[in-house]
Design a protein around this motif. Structure first.
Motif, PDB file in Angstrom:
ATOM      1  N   UNK A 199       0.832  -1.215   0.000  1.00 19.48           N
ATOM      2  CA  UNK A 199       0.000   0.000   0.000  1.00 19.48           C
ATOM      3  C   UNK A 199       0.860   1.255   0.000  1.00 19.48           C
ATOM      4  N   UNK A 200       2.001   1.209   0.686  1.00 14.92           N
ATOM      5  CA  UNK A 200       2.903   2.356   0.722  1.00 14.92           C
ATOM      6  C   UNK A 200       3.425   2.684  -0.673  1.00 14.92           C
ATOM      7  N   UNK A 228      -5.778  -1.886  -1.975  1.00 13.85           N
ATOM      8  CA  UNK A 228      -6.498  -3.146  -1.832  1.00 13.85           C
ATOM      9  C   UNK A 228      -7.980  -2.851  -1.663  1.00 13.85           C
ATOM     10  N   UNK A 229      -8.824  -3.762  -2.165  1.00 12.69           N
ATOM     11  CA  UNK A 229     -10.269  -3.586  -2.011  1.00 12.69           C
ATOM     12  C   UNK A 229     -10.932  -4.761  -1.316  1.00 12.69           C
ATOM     13  N   UNK A 230     -10.323  -5.944  -1.399  1.00  8.47           N
ATOM     14  CA  UNK A 230     -10.998  -7.156  -0.930  1.00  8.47           C
ATOM     15  C   UNK A 230     -10.014  -8.123  -0.293  1.00  8.47           C
ATOM     16  N   UNK A 231     -10.481  -8.823   0.728  1.00  8.62           N
ATOM     17  CA  UNK A 231      -9.748  -9.939   1.323  1.00  8.62           C
ATOM     18  C   UNK A 231     -10.644 -11.165   1.203  1.00  8.62           C
ATOM     19  N   UNK A 232     -10.101 -12.248   0.620  1.00  9.17           N
ATOM     20  CA  UNK A 232     -10.813 -13.502   0.491  1.00  9.17           C
ATOM     21  C   UNK A 232     -10.198 -14.486   1.475  1.00  9.17           C
ATOM     22  N   UNK A 233     -11.028 -15.085   2.300  1.00  7.55           N
ATOM     23  CA  UNK A 233     -10.545 -16.037   3.290  1.00  7.55           C
ATOM     24  C   UNK A 233     -11.094 -17.429   3.037  1.00  7.55           C
ATOM     25  N   UNK A 234     -10.223 -18.431   3.189  1.00  3.65           N
ATOM     26  CA  UNK A 234     -10.634 -19.830   3.114  1.00  3.65           C
ATOM     27  C   UNK A 234     -10.115 -20.499   4.376  1.00  3.65           C
ATOM     28  N   UNK A 256      -8.843  -6.341  12.971  1.00  4.68           N
ATOM     29  CA  UNK A 256      -7.535  -5.913  12.480  1.00  4.68           C
ATOM     30  C   UNK A 256      -7.558  -5.371  11.056  1.00  4.68           C
ATOM     31  N   UNK A 257      -8.655  -5.580  10.359  1.00  4.58           N
ATOM     32  CA  UNK A 257      -8.732  -5.210   8.948  1.00  4.58           C
ATOM     33  C   UNK A 257      -9.179  -3.762   8.790  1.00  4.58           C
ATOM     34  N   UNK A 258      -8.574  -3.018   7.864  1.00  2.00           N
ATOM     35  CA  UNK A 258      -9.043  -1.653   7.610  1.00  2.00           C
ATOM     36  C   UNK A 258     -10.523  -1.645   7.239  1.00  2.00           C
ATOM     37  N   UNK A 261      -6.222 -13.985   1.200  1.00  6.92           N
ATOM     38  CA  UNK A 261      -5.665 -13.432  -0.030  1.00  6.92           C
ATOM     39  C   UNK A 261      -6.234 -12.037  -0.221  1.00  6.92           C
ATOM     40  N   UNK A 262      -5.374 -11.036  -0.264  1.00  6.96           N
ATOM     41  CA  UNK A 262      -5.800  -9.648  -0.438  1.00  6.96           C
ATOM     42  C   UNK A 262      -5.529  -9.213  -1.862  1.00  6.96           C
TER      43      UNK A 262
END
Length: 79
Positions: free
Chosen positions: A5-6, A11-17, A40-42, A77-78
């Motif tokens: 990000x710096x 980022x727009x999405x985090x997918x978790x499995x 913890x997620x923005x 996965x971000x």
């Protein structure tokens, strides 16, 4: 994510499995993973995911990669 990000990526999405075994161990508090990720997620990111019966992912080996079942894991996965 902070490092990327710096550099300007947004980022727009985090997918978790997550493994269904984790859910069964945490039951009746099956939302404990999601609640802790959200803490913890923005706030401007979307979160989506599902439980599966084992996670298949490449495992680095000296001669390349080998497909390996990573049971009891949580994969994020971000993008």
């Amino acid at each position: 994510m902070k490092e990327v990000s710096a550099g300007g990526y947004q980022f727009s999405t985090v997918l978790g499995v997550s493994c269904i075994g984790r859910y069964m161990i945490m039951n009746p508090n099956g939302d404990v993973e999601t609640e802790n990720i959200l803490k913890e997620m923005p706030k401007d990111l979307n979160l989506s995911g599902f439980y599966g019966y084992g996670e298949l992912c490449p495992l680095p080996m000296e001669e390349g990669f080998m497909t390996f079942a990573h049971n009891e894991s949580l994969v994020l996965c971000a993008f």
